[in-house]
Design a protein around this motif. Structure first.
Motif, PDB file in Angstrom:
ATOM      1  N   ARG A 320      -6.194   1.226   0.611  1.00  0.00           N
ATOM      2  CA  ARG A 320      -7.034   2.414   0.383  1.00  0.00           C
ATOM      3  C   ARG A 320      -6.231   3.514  -0.317  1.00  0.00           C
ATOM      4  O   ARG A 320      -6.738   4.187  -1.222  1.00  0.00           O
ATOM      5  CB  ARG A 320      -7.589   2.934   1.707  1.00  0.00           C
ATOM      6  N   GLN A 321      -4.980   3.689   0.076  1.00  0.00           N
ATOM      7  CA  GLN A 321      -4.124   4.668  -0.592  1.00  0.00           C
ATOM      8  C   GLN A 321      -3.906   4.285  -2.054  1.00  0.00           C
ATOM      9  O   GLN A 321      -3.948   5.149  -2.936  1.00  0.00           O
ATOM     10  CB  GLN A 321      -2.775   4.758   0.133  1.00  0.00           C
ATOM     11  N   ARG A 322      -3.692   2.993  -2.315  1.00  0.00           N
ATOM     12  CA  ARG A 322      -3.494   2.532  -3.681  1.00  0.00           C
ATOM     13  C   ARG A 322      -4.749   2.770  -4.521  1.00  0.00           C
ATOM     14  O   ARG A 322      -4.670   3.229  -5.664  1.00  0.00           O
ATOM     15  CB  ARG A 322      -3.129   1.055  -3.685  1.00  0.00           C
ATOM     16  N   LEU A 323      -5.904   2.468  -3.924  1.00  0.00           N
ATOM     17  CA  LEU A 323      -7.162   2.657  -4.639  1.00  0.00           C
ATOM     18  C   LEU A 323      -7.408   4.125  -4.927  1.00  0.00           C
ATOM     19  O   LEU A 323      -7.843   4.497  -6.028  1.00  0.00           O
ATOM     20  CB  LEU A 323      -8.318   2.078  -3.818  1.00  0.00           C
ATOM     21  N   GLN A 324      -7.098   4.991  -3.963  1.00  0.00           N
ATOM     22  CA  GLN A 324      -7.261   6.417  -4.170  1.00  0.00           C
ATOM     23  C   GLN A 324      -6.324   6.912  -5.268  1.00  0.00           C
ATOM     24  O   GLN A 324      -6.696   7.751  -6.098  1.00  0.00           O
ATOM     25  CB  GLN A 324      -6.994   7.188  -2.872  1.00  0.00           C
ATOM     26  N   GLY A 325      -5.105   6.370  -5.289  1.00  0.00           N
ATOM     27  CA  GLY A 325      -4.166   6.730  -6.343  1.00  0.00           C
ATOM     28  C   GLY A 325      -4.667   6.316  -7.712  1.00  0.00           C
ATOM     29  O   GLY A 325      -4.504   7.051  -8.697  1.00  0.00           O
ATOM     30  N   GLU A 326      -5.311   5.143  -7.779  1.00  0.00           N
ATOM     31  CA  GLU A 326      -5.887   4.702  -9.052  1.00  0.00           C
ATOM     32  C   GLU A 326      -6.997   5.650  -9.495  1.00  0.00           C
ATOM     33  O   GLU A 326      -7.093   6.014 -10.674  1.00  0.00           O
ATOM     34  CB  GLU A 326      -6.446   3.281  -8.906  1.00  0.00           C
ATOM     35  N   LYS A 327      -7.837   6.061  -8.545  1.00  0.00           N
ATOM     36  CA  LYS A 327      -8.927   6.973  -8.877  1.00  0.00           C
ATOM     37  C   LYS A 327      -8.398   8.334  -9.317  1.00  0.00           C
ATOM     38  O   LYS A 327      -8.875   8.919 -10.293  1.00  0.00           O
ATOM     39  CB  LYS A 327      -9.856   7.139  -7.675  1.00  0.00           C
ATOM     40  N   ASP A 328      -7.389   8.845  -8.584  1.00  0.00           N
ATOM     41  CA  ASP A 328      -6.805  10.140  -8.942  1.00  0.00           C
ATOM     42  C   ASP A 328      -6.168  10.088 -10.324  1.00  0.00           C
ATOM     43  O   ASP A 328      -6.298  11.018 -11.123  1.00  0.00           O
ATOM     44  CB  ASP A 328      -5.768  10.564  -7.904  1.00  0.00           C
ATOM     45  N   GLY A 329      -5.472   8.978 -10.604  1.00  0.00           N
ATOM     46  CA  GLY A 329      -4.849   8.826 -11.909  1.00  0.00           C
ATOM     47  C   GLY A 329      -5.876   8.760 -13.019  1.00  0.00           C
ATOM     48  O   GLY A 329      -5.695   9.331 -14.099  1.00  0.00           O
ATOM     49  N   HIS A 330      -6.991   8.092 -12.745  1.00  0.00           N
ATOM     50  CA  HIS A 330      -8.058   8.004 -13.743  1.00  0.00           C
ATOM     51  C   HIS A 330      -8.661   9.378 -13.998  1.00  0.00           C
ATOM     52  O   HIS A 330      -8.904   9.761 -15.141  1.00  0.00           O
ATOM     53  CB  HIS A 330      -9.139   7.033 -13.263  1.00  0.00           C
ATOM     54  N   CYS A 331      -8.877  10.131 -12.908  1.00  0.00           N
ATOM     55  CA  CYS A 331      -9.450  11.480 -13.069  1.00  0.00           C
ATOM     56  C   CYS A 331      -8.522  12.374 -13.870  1.00  0.00           C
ATOM     57  O   CYS A 331      -8.969  13.151 -14.720  1.00  0.00           O
ATOM     58  CB  CYS A 331      -9.722  12.092 -11.691  1.00  0.00           C
ATOM     59  N   THR A 332      -7.212  12.270 -13.605  1.00  0.00           N
ATOM     60  CA  THR A 332      -6.236  13.072 -14.341  1.00  0.00           C
ATOM     61  C   THR A 332      -6.275  12.717 -15.821  1.00  0.00           C
ATOM     62  O   THR A 332      -6.228  13.593 -16.693  1.00  0.00           O
ATOM     63  CB  THR A 332      -4.824  12.839 -13.775  1.00  0.00           C
TER      64      THR A 332
END
Length: 342
Positions: A320-332
């Motif tokens: 879940r942390q990895r997935l959230q990091g992917e989403k945050d990176g995409h948003c950035t």
């Protein structure tokens, strides 16, 4: 104690690094990073008791010198994972057998006889019809496994090499037959089932069950595995020992998939995939794989600390942390592109 770990940047090897540095040992890792990753060792980069060399044990010209320094050697360098074993059958045999032989020859050449812990596998039992697999049972090589049989052959050969060098040259060997080790840092890209199920469940994707799903396995948390391995080597001392290392709780692959869905609170559904579609060839999967741990427990008194549910919970949280990091990176990335466009 001086500890040499070949394949020490990998999944099991990096946890051994954690364990022995925490015990105050000096640790030297050799890894060609073909499957291991340097990030697994990041916490120890500045530790004066830790050293890393990126090298292939088949060709490295400093192998004898480092082997001569070691009190105990964990030999984990190998081609692993069903996908890689099927895709690179000749490399399996070359790396797994020749690498082990070269290491043992280096140990003998040095004069000082370090203890060598060889990573074997439950695959050496092959298509054995016994419900519980014990160390004194016959090992089976079966063409029912397709090209996967090469991995079994390589591990049987490694065991034979270890026993031969122990008998002929007095190098103490501990042969550890691992049974489906799972846990933090394991990745699913080479065919490992639990990280693949967890990644799919966290994303609410279909859980792809290869084959019928009735085949059973016994899963052991890597943090238990390395403790058991150290205890086994410590109690063996200068004796040569072969022992199963794992957990004797048995679960079918279909039940495992349902358990992952439950622990993740996922909306995933099971999707059965034929073995030919999954791996590119047909083979008969092993029906059961449950170890007897009598020898391990009698020698060491070992008890597990992690249940399968606890391990899955840890992996779900990490994913879940990895997935959230992917989403945050995409948003950035999206924001940056928007800013540039403006």
């Amino acid at each position: 104690m001086h500890i040499l770990i070949t394949g020490g940047a990998g999944f099991i090897g990096s946890h051994l690094v954690d364990l022995h540095l925490a015990c105050g040992d000096q640790v030297h890792v050799v890894d060609d990073l073909s499957t291991g990753v340097r990030a697994n060792l990041a916490a120890h980069e500045d530790d004066p008791s830790f050293r890393f060399d990126q090298a292939d044990v088949l060709t490295w010209d400093r192998l004898e010198r480092v082997v001569g320094w070691a009190d105990r050697i964990y030999h984990l360098a190998a081609v692993v994972g069903v996908y890689r074993v099927i895709a690179e059958p000749t490399k399996v045999l070359a790396t797994n057998i020749a690498g082990c032989e070269r290491l043992l020859r280096a140990a003998n050449a040095g004069g000082w006889k370090p203890q060598v812990v060889l990573a074997s596998s439950s695959e050496v039992y092959g298509h054995n019809d016994e419900d519980i697999l014990r160390e004194d049972q016959d090992l089976v090589v079966s063409t029912k496994a397709g090209t996967r049989w090469g991995y079994s052959v390589s591990k049987i050969a490694d065991e034979a090499l270890g026993l031969s060098f122990a008998q002929r040259f007095g190098i103490p060997a501990v042969i550890a037959r691992f049974f489906n080790t799972i846990g933090p840092r394991q990745v699913g890209r080479y065919g490992m089932v639990v990280p693949r199920f967890v990644a799919q469940a966290v994303r609410d994707e279909p859980i792809t069950v290869f084959g019928g799903g009735a085949q059973t396995r016994s899963f052991c948390d890597v943090r238990d595995t390395v403790v058991a391995l150290d205890a086994l080597a410590t109690h063996a001392g200068r004796d040569t020992v072969t022992a199963n290392v794992g957990n004797d709780r048995e679960i079918s692959i279909a039940e495992l998939a349902q358990l992952v869905i439950e622990r993740a609170g996922s909306r995933s559904q099971l999707k059965h995939v034929p073995l030919r579609e999954a791996y590119g060839e047909d083979f008969e999967d092993i029906r059961r794989r449950r170890p007897s741990l009598d020898r391990l427990r009698q020698m060491t008194g070992f008890n597990h600390c992690y249940t399968l549910e606890q391990t899955i919970d840890d992996l779900v949280a990490t994913e879940r942390q990895r997935l959230q990091g992917e989403k945050d990176g995409h948003c950035t990335l999206v924001r940056t592109q928007s800013e540039r466009a403006a």
